[in-house]
Each structure stands twice: as C-alpha cells, then as structure tokens.
Design an enzyme around this catalytic site. Sequence first.
Site, PDB file in Angstrom:
ATOM      1  N   TYR A   1       0.858  -1.198   0.000  1.00 26.27           N
ATOM      2  CA  TYR A   1       0.000   0.000   0.000  1.00 26.27           C
ATOM      3  C   TYR A   1       0.885   1.235   0.000  1.00 26.27           C
ATOM      4  O   TYR A   1       1.857   1.314   0.759  1.00 26.27           O
ATOM      5  CB  TYR A   1      -0.878   0.000   1.260  1.00 26.27           C
ATOM      6  CG  TYR A   1      -1.667   1.278   1.470  1.00 26.27           C
ATOM      7  CD1 TYR A   1      -2.973   1.387   1.020  1.00 26.27           C
ATOM      8  CD2 TYR A   1      -1.091   2.371   2.120  1.00 26.27           C
ATOM      9  CE1 TYR A   1      -3.690   2.570   1.196  1.00 26.27           C
ATOM     10  CE2 TYR A   1      -1.797   3.551   2.298  1.00 26.27           C
ATOM     11  CZ  TYR A   1      -3.100   3.639   1.839  1.00 26.27           C
ATOM     12  OH  TYR A   1      -3.804   4.809   2.014  1.00 26.27           O
TER      13      TYR A   1
ATOM     14  N   GLU B   1      -3.656   7.588  -3.797  1.00 23.91           N
ATOM     15  CA  GLU B   1      -3.590   6.354  -3.004  1.00 23.91           C
ATOM     16  C   GLU B   1      -3.503   5.166  -3.948  1.00 23.91           C
ATOM     17  O   GLU B   1      -4.386   4.982  -4.783  1.00 23.91           O
ATOM     18  CB  GLU B   1      -4.851   6.239  -2.130  1.00 23.91           C
ATOM     19  CG  GLU B   1      -4.850   5.003  -1.255  1.00 23.91           C
ATOM     20  CD  GLU B   1      -6.145   4.859  -0.463  1.00 23.91           C
ATOM     21  OE1 GLU B   1      -6.069   4.755   0.762  1.00 23.91           O
ATOM     22  OE2 GLU B   1      -7.231   4.857  -1.074  1.00 23.91           O
TER      23      GLU B   1
END
Length: 371
Positions: free
Chosen positions: A108, A196
């Site tokens: 991530y 993101e």
Amino acid sequence: SNNSWKSGVAVQRFYVADTASEALEAAKRLNAKEIVLKAQILAGGRGKGVFDSGLKGGVHLTKDPAVVGELANKMLGFNLTTKQTPKEGVKVKTVMVAEALDITRETYFAILMDRSCNGPVMVGSPQGGMDIEEVAASTPELIFKEAIDIFEGVRDDQALRMAANLGFKGALQRQAADQIKRLYDLFLKVDATQVEVNPLGETPEGQVVCFDAKINFDDNAEFRQKSVFAMDDMTEADPTEMAAAKWDLKYIGLDGNIACFVNGAGLAMATCDIIDLHGGKPANFLDLGGGVKEKQVYEAFKLLTADPKVEAILVNIFGGIVNCAIIANGITKACRELELKVPLVVRLEGKTALHTHPQWNTCTKVFVLPL
C-alpha cells in the site's frame, strides 16, 4: 488522456469501451495472456457487486477475448449494485478492458496532504491489497510515514527507505523508489490532495506496477486543472446537488423533512445537529457561503421548496461576512414569487439583522426569531 500530466507511472495497458463490440475489439488489440474487464462506476466493492442482468461481479478475468464481448453485454446498460451504491444500483455506461498481470506481492502506498505536517506525507505499508484501516488498527507498526519537504520534494534516500519499508528487495527497491518519485510528480502536476495506490504490486517478471489508484483533486485548483475536471462524470451526481453547484451553493441532500438554509459549513453542521437533538430530521445540508448574492438566495429557496420531503424551512444566518439584508431581500422575493407552502422559520443575527424587515409582515407563514 491529456499528455501534459503523464508522469511515467507504471500501470496496466488498458482501453475504455462503451459498447460490447468495442470491448471485444479492445480485448483482441491488447493481445494479452489474460484480460480483466471492469465495470466503471463511482463506487467501491465492484468485485462483489451484482448486475440486474443476473451477472455476478463487476470485475471479471478471462483468457479468451471472445468472452469479454459476452460479459460486456451483461454489464453495459445494466445496473450494478455494490455495498457502496444506492439499493437500486448504478447504471454502467462504460467498461475498462485491461491486460491482467499476476501479482506476487501487494503493498500500500499513498501521498496525502497532512495538516499536522503542513504539507504532503507519504504513507506506506507492506500489507497492501486489503483494508488499510484494519492494518492501521491491528498492526500500526506496519504503517510507515515520511513527511515530504515542499521545497525539496521526495529525496532519493526517502524514496529508497519507503521502498525498503514496503518490502521491495534488490533491483525492485530502486524500481519502487522510482515509482514513488513519479507518483509525487503526478501529485504535484494534477493538484492532488491524495494519491492512493492499493495495491502497489510486484509481478513475477520483476516489475513494480500501480494496480489500482484513487486520486482526489483540490477543487480550488479547478482553474488550473481544466482537463482533469472536464473528466468529472456528472451522470451519477444528484441533480439537486448539481443545480446547487451551478449557483455556488454547497448542498447535500439528507432524508429528513426540515430544510436548512445556513451560511458557513460549521454553522450548517451545528444546525443539523440541533434539529436532530430536538427530535427533528434535517432534509439537507445547505451552505450559502460568505459571498452570497440575492439571486443565489432566491435560487437556493427554489431548490429547497422543490423537494417534496420538505415540510418546513429553517433559515439560520449569522451575518459576519454576509449582510443579513441581502438574505432578507432574497427570502421575501422568493416567498412572494414561489408561493411558499410550508412554514419558514428565520433567524438573522449580526450585521444589519433586520428583525423588522419592512416586508416580513407581507409574507405569511414566516416566523422571525427571536419571537
């Protein structure tokens, strides 16, 4: 797409199609080992979603291009319901046909604006692909942060450290660091408030790829980012919210019956809370903003009175930047011309608060506070 903000970020090869035959054509053109077909709607949870055509799942993998055409036929023009859509679902008008890549490892990575650091911050975790909130709650030590100096940008040592923290090894570490720097380049170019990437993955062939991303853009930069904002798909937006935006009004529909007409987001939220506290239910959140003109007041009233759920309107204005007289004039004009059918409660405080506005007495159903 607009080349001015291409940043060389590694993504899958893909096409976007709005007919089944286009999707089939795209699948053949990709000439890939495996193809992924994704329904394009503004909602998460698509993989687990269901179409009203009977097809299950808004994301499908296949090795056969011909199947892409058949699947697209069951997606396009049908409603897809996921855990984030209204219960009737959202109509799918376009699909994405992309080269499917194998992922050996998912991480991530995000760049966000952070008030406490007065600027952008990189956030990363080797636990990617899953719910990052859960990772933060159960294993906070697996969340890594690096504040970015707005004058220097992302330094080499920072990018390499983040890549190492994400678990990239050997040559992959330099490659991941390069992607991180490119993502920051993109972040700046598009005036993003958030980029993101989940997952930022690694493939068996030794490539670092951004498999899925969510980007938020700063509304205040719209004048600089015409091409980005031109892509905004308004077909899924609420028509009242769109009409409000046209008049520079911030409107969010809620499910109650008392319409709120307030200046300033803080006061608007407090007004919703007070209504709730006293057993009522707000029908909307409406923030006029400070630079409001009489015409906007009138248009705002038109929006509120057009909503069949609205059984009363509460006006709560604190005249600091805005002059109460402007509001009063807009309201009285609206009351006369729109033949107000519901009770209207008005509180004007502050700059030229006119408790005795000359026309209040000609408006029936208007209660001015303090009574």
